[in-house]
Write an enzyme that holds these catalytic residues in place. Structure first.
Site, short mmCIF file in Angstrom:
data_model
loop_
_atom_site.label_atom_id
_atom_site.label_comp_id
_atom_site.label_asym_id
_atom_site.label_seq_id
_atom_site.Cartn_x
_atom_site.Cartn_y
_atom_site.Cartn_z
N CYS A 270 -2.37 8.40 3.73
CA CYS A 270 -2.30 8.54 2.51
C CYS A 270 -3.29 8.39 1.79
O CYS A 270 -3.47 9.10 0.67
CB CYS A 270 -1.77 6.93 1.98
SG CYS A 270 -2.80 5.59 2.93
N GLU B 45 0.78 -1.08 -0.01
CA GLU B 45 0.03 0.13 0.17
C GLU B 45 0.96 1.29 0.19
O GLU B 45 1.72 1.30 0.78
CB GLU B 45 -0.99 0.04 1.23
CG GLU B 45 -1.71 -1.02 1.65
CD GLU B 45 -2.99 -0.67 0.86
OE1 GLU B 45 -3.49 0.29 0.48
OE2 GLU B 45 -3.73 -1.96 0.56
#
Ligand code: FAD
Length: 1022
Positions: A814, A780
């Site tokens: 994020c 990720e």
């Protein structure tokens, strides 16, 4: 609480209630009802709305967006888009009309004109005026009709200090400007005289949340300090001008705090003798009874009565949906008769306690009001002892009828601009068209007087008396409605999963527990957490000091810093126990996860407090992270069990086929610091439950939190070696973990740079050799996420959504929004509100519940973000630069920064910054906005605020991100509900918290056995 009325009393009150009710109904039926008069109700649109729920929703959505539409073309386009969706429910003539009314045609323009005029007309019915002069006219008219008034100021949601100041000032001016004029008018005895004394003529209804942009029960003390100051100031102005202040009640979330501020201020010496004040109690709330008793006790103690406006409550749908969304108990009664019965019960209580609580009954329900009048008569209170209150524009005929009978009736008059007025209008329309509405029942469904005046308890089959009414009918239509509100579209195997409810910080006790947990964590500051390999604690010559970013001199703990040799040992230890762990039944492995979840749940406040201290997360964010960790454990536990049994029987006579998933082997889990518990738990538990053994390598900055997780797994009884805790410097242990031949899976979350390096070196290291698989990398990585604000967006929502998404946890997610792409048409309205809202966010240490912006994680992050701020200054215009002031010496504080004039390809519009820095970019239209939004190397999250059904659909097709959010913030994905992860440079692999995540940790395999021996095979079992 006991009703304190005997059954005989109740029977007598019931008789009088019916008499009064019938008298009013007779008066009402002789006059034309206003809201329900033919002209209004026959208005085609409203009558379709009454007939069909889906048409109604579209209709009200259209009314909601209308004030934002400046061009005729936009109005017709929206009209068509909304009604396209319910096309088949519209009358034929309307369908044909819609077809010819193309946005740019003459017919289209006519439709636009009619729609706007219609909506304005509706709004005018409920809003007393937009200027003080208009309000004065409305007030004069009311007094002429022997009716009193209370004024309400409509406004946009207060999201900045400037807006709160403006509201406060408007309340002050309202009193100062109106009182001298109105007080000079001749007396109207029915309006101006109370039982014991004269009543103030100017009466203002105030919403406390409008007085402070950071009104939040999480920070009860700070909110109280600020709001109490303003309430005091209003009370002084009111006293000076002989005006009355009533505190309105809003959502349940703010109820306790509102009551507490009210009581606190009115207990102070300066205000102890103020009697011209009131507050609202919402009888649809289960708490209303205890709140009212507490209010009575408080008023008795204070020695001066206050007014209580009893209402049922205006936010029933919201409260129901909101509570269900969070997994909290629903605070409102579920069935209408329960609210009605409770209303009567609280009415009796208030009237009985007239010495302390002066009753004002806010309702349009003739039965509810008649019951109040009957109760007052029963105990011998004069007619003016009970005040009746109704909303402007609703039930005028009733108003007149009750006035004619000698009651004091006060009209609640909202005034203000059209745009904020729309939210109010939609609430009133919903109320009027609700199936449960008394007004609808009496004026459009022609129910008999008998039915309209029925005792609500008769709906339950209960007898009137002292019985509490906390009855929930599980088979009610309301329940069915509830069930249809949030169906989770998940595969059957995960159905039993439910998200862990977040802590409700509006509850005093929960805040107390969080404060206690913070103190406990502080006591543990400085503790050492060693490396753990094969169940053994290992000494290291070096350690990592984990510091509190809010107070950089504080050491939260020290953690062993593993060497490359220890990393190797950890892999070997994990490999050694792997066969045994892999052989366990999946249910046994799942059980370890569930027990770990329980371990964390029991200590949830300590776990949250640990990350407040170690990572600078605010209370709510930290609590959310703990919930997410629990969710991962619960979700993957169920998912793994289901995975093993997810394939049907593929046997044929003479042949047995078995499809199964095998664990891969040793998993290296390399986690970030920004979701210090959740992400580490998620990756680790997914690997474990599918039969892999794990090396847990946390980020240096959040190693203490990781050590706590390790203890949670150990506390749940996990056998030694199944997880090995390997804190250390990434550069030292990372390469060993990634390249080691025994490492089969690498689960990584972090920066794009490191993610790609891991991917490359894992590929290179997959050179083969006995027993080696091609390494599986799950990564990720970053994002450069955008929110598009369409020209018809609800700006209250869009500004708040961008602020939350860009500056929540200082932008260190994020998923954070770092680009707001705003359509030119609303750019000038959006930007100043965004800037003011952001400026209003208090900056401070994370443990202070009043802080909305805390520190960034460390010095390196601080320096990196500042480098980008300098780049931004070269690339565009720095619109907002919140200075951290003296906090700068205390921790790593960077205030929010907003840039404008940024080109779509500028560095700060392309590169991930991971801090509180936002670029606002103007777009010509949606095509342009989507091109900008998609024009980065990332594809993680994205959002669109729009009220155009077509544009929302378009974004679904064309906005290329892993997680697209429509009309809500773009952070805060929930496990199971919003599986999380992106593509392009944002990630490799499937989504965390989603149905296919576990597949990445297993190897699929098929075993086929020929079961035939010389023409003979076992037969199938029946
Ligand atoms: C002067 C005045 C001031 C007001 N101030 C406030 C305020 O400060 N805060 C506030 O929240 N409201 C306030 N209201 C709004 C008020 O709550 C609504 O107008 C009122 O609830 C409508 O109730 P009713 O008695 O007129 O009508 P009814 O038709 O008898 O009751 C409708 C009400 O019943 C409740 N209800 C509906 N369905 C269900 C169900 N399935 N289960 C349980 N209960 C249900 C809801 O509260 C709904 O509004 C005020 C109203 C007036 C008249």
């Amino acid at each position: 609480m006991h009703d304190e009325f005997t059954l005989a009393d109740l029977a007598s009150i019931e008789r009088t209630t019916r008499e009064v009710g019938e008298t009013v109904l007779n008066l009402v039926s002789r006059r034309a009802p206003h809201v329900f008069q033919r002209r209004w109700w026959d208005d085609r649109i409203m009558s379709w709305a009454m007939k069909n729920e889906s048409v109604k929703v579209q209709m009200f959505r259209f009314i909601d967006v209308l004030p934002m539409l400046n061009r005729r073309e936009a109005i017709t386009r929206h009209l068509q888009e909304y009604f396209e969706e319910v096309h088949e429910h519209l009358p034929t003539a309307v369908r044909l009309g819609m077809q010819v009314a193309q946005p740019d045609s003459i017919a289209g323009r006519a439709v636009a004109f009619a729609a706007r005029r219609n909506a304005l007309g509706h709004a005018r019915r409920f809003i007393a005026g937009t200027t003080p002069a208009e309000v004065l006219t409305a007030v004069k008219r009311a007094r002429k009709a022997r009716q009193a008034f209370t004024l309400d100021l409509l406004g946009e949601a207060v999201i900045s200090n400037v807006e709160a100041d403006r509201f406060f000032q408007a309340y002050v001016e309202l009193i100062e400007n109106l009182a001298p004029t109105i007080n000079a008018w001749p007396e109207v005895p029915q309006v101006d005289r109370g039982v014991e004394s004269e009543l103030p003529r100017v009466n203002v209804s105030v919403k406390l949340s409008a007085l402070d942009s950071q009104f939040d029960p999480l920070d009860a003390e700070g909110t109280t300090r600020r709001v109490a100051d303003r309430l005091r100031a209003l009370l002084r102005v009111a006293r000076q001008h002989g005006a009355f202040i009533n505190v309105d009640m809003e959502s349940y979330h703010t109820k306790d705090l509102t009551l507490s501020i009210f009581k606190q201020v009115l207990t102070e010496d300066e205000f102890r003798d103020v009697g011209d004040v009131g507050i609202v109690i919402q009888c649809y709330l289960r708490d209303s009874e205890s709140d009212l008793v507490a209010l009575r006790d408080w008023a008795r103690e204070r020695g001066k009565p206050i007014w209580v406006r009893l209402v049922k409550g205006a936010y029933w749908d919201y409260e129901t949906i909101h509570a269900r969304y969070h997994g909290w108990p629903v605070p409102v009664y579920r069935r209408k008769w329960q609210s009605d019965a409770n209303y009567e019960r609280q009415t009796r209580f208030t009237i009985r306690n007239f010495r302390y609580l002066r009753p004002a009954l806010g309702s349009h329900n003739i039965r509810s009001l008649a019951h109040g009048i009957a109760t007052a008569r029963h105990i011998g209170l004069p007619p003016l002892g009970v005040e009746l209150q109704m909303l402007y524009g609703m039930a005028e005929v009733e108003r007149e009828a009750f006035t004619a009978l000698g009651n004091r009736l006060r009209v609640y008059m909202p005034f203000g601009e059209l745009i904020p007025g729309m939210a109010y209008l939609v609430r009133r329309l919903l109320e009027n068209t609700s199936n449960d509405s008394f007004l609808r029942a009496s004026f459009t469904e022609s129910l008999s007087a008998e039915e309209l005046l029925m005792n609500p308890l008769e709906h339950s089959g209960e007898q009137p008396g002292d019985r509490p009414i906390h009855v929930v009918d599980e088979s009610s239509p309301v329940r069915e409605r509830l069930e249809s509100i949030a169906p989770l579209q998940l595969p059957a195997w995960i159905e039993s999963f439910e998200n862990e409810p977040p802590s409700d910080f509006a509850v005093d006790e929960i805040r107390r527990q969080m404060r206690a947990a913070l103190a406990t964590v502080r006591e543990r500051f400085g503790e050492h957490y060693p490396v753990v390999i094969g169940g053994q604690e290992r000494k290291t010559s070096e350690s990592i000091r984990s510091i509190n970013p809010s107070h950089k001199a504080q050491t939260v703990g020290t953690v062993g810093s593993a060497t490359a040799e220890l990393a190797e040992e950890a892999i070997i230890a994990a490999a050694k126990v792997w066969p045994e762990w892999a052989d366990l039944d999946v249910r046994t492995r799942a059980d370890y996860l569930l027990r770990t979840a329980e371990f964390i749940r029991e200590r949830r406040f300590e776990f949250a407090a640990c990350q407040v201290s170690e990572c600078g997360k605010g209370w709510r964010e930290a609590d959310g992270d703990v919930c997410e960790a629990i969710d991962f454990l619960e979700y993957y536990a169920r998912g793994a069990v289901a995975l093993q049994g997810s394939f049907g029987d593929a046997d044929v006579p003479g042949e047995e086929n078995r499809f199964e998933y095998l664990p891969r082997g040793v998993a290296a889990v390399i986690a970030p610091w920004n979701f210090p518990l959740a992400i580490l738990t998620g990756m680790t538990s997914a690997a474990l439950v599918t039969g892999n053994t794990v090396i847990m390598k946390p980020a240096e900055q959040s190693s203490v939190m990781a050590a706590w997780l390790m203890r949670a797994f150990v506390g749940a009884g996990l056998p030694p070696g199944v997880i090995n805790f390997l804190p250390g410097q990434g550069e030292v242990v990372g390469p060993v973990l990634v390249k080691h031949p025994q490492t089969a899976v690498i689960a990584f979350t972090g920066s794009r740079k490191v993610g790609l390096e891991i991917n490359a070196s894992a590929a290179q290291a997959s050179a083969g050799g006995p027993g080696c698989d091609v390494k599986r990398v799950i990564a990720e990585m970053g994002g450069k996420n955008a929110i598009i604000v369409d020209e018809d967006a609800d700006l209250d929502e869009a500004v708040a959504g961008v602020v939350t998404s860009a500056f929540g946890y200082q932008g260190q997610k994020c998923s954070a929004c770092s680009r707001a792409i705003v359509l030119a048409e609303v750019y000038d309205a959006f930007l100043p509100r965004l800037i003011e809202a952001t400026k209003s966010l208090p900056l401070g240490p994370a443990e202070d519940p009043g802080s909305r912006i805390g520190p960034v994680i460390d010095q390196e992050a601080f320096n990196g973000i500042h480098r980008y701020i300098e780049i931004g200054k070269q690339e565009g215009h720095l619109e907002l630069d919140v200075d951290a002031g003296s906090l700068a010496n205390e921790g790593f504080y960077i205030g929010p920064h907003i840039f404008t004039g940024i080109a779509a390809n500028a560095r700060i519009a392309q590169e991930e910054i991971f801090g509180p820095v936002l670029a606002v970019i103007r777009a010509d239209n949606l095509d342009h906005a989507l091109a900008i939004a998609n024009g980065t190397e990332y594809a993680l999250t994205g959002g669109l605020y729009s009220r155009s059904p077509r544009n929302l659909k378009r974004a679904q097709r064309e906005f290329r991100v892993g997680n697209l959010y429509l009309n809500r913030p773009i952070t805060g994905a929930l496990v199971g509900r919003q599986p999380f992860g992106g593509f392009r440079m944002s990630g490799i692999g499937s989504k965390a918290g989603g149905p296919d995540y576990l597949l990445q940790f297993v190897l699929p395999r098929t075993v086929t056995e020929n079961t035939m021996r010389r023409g003979f095979a076992p037969t199938e079992q029946p």
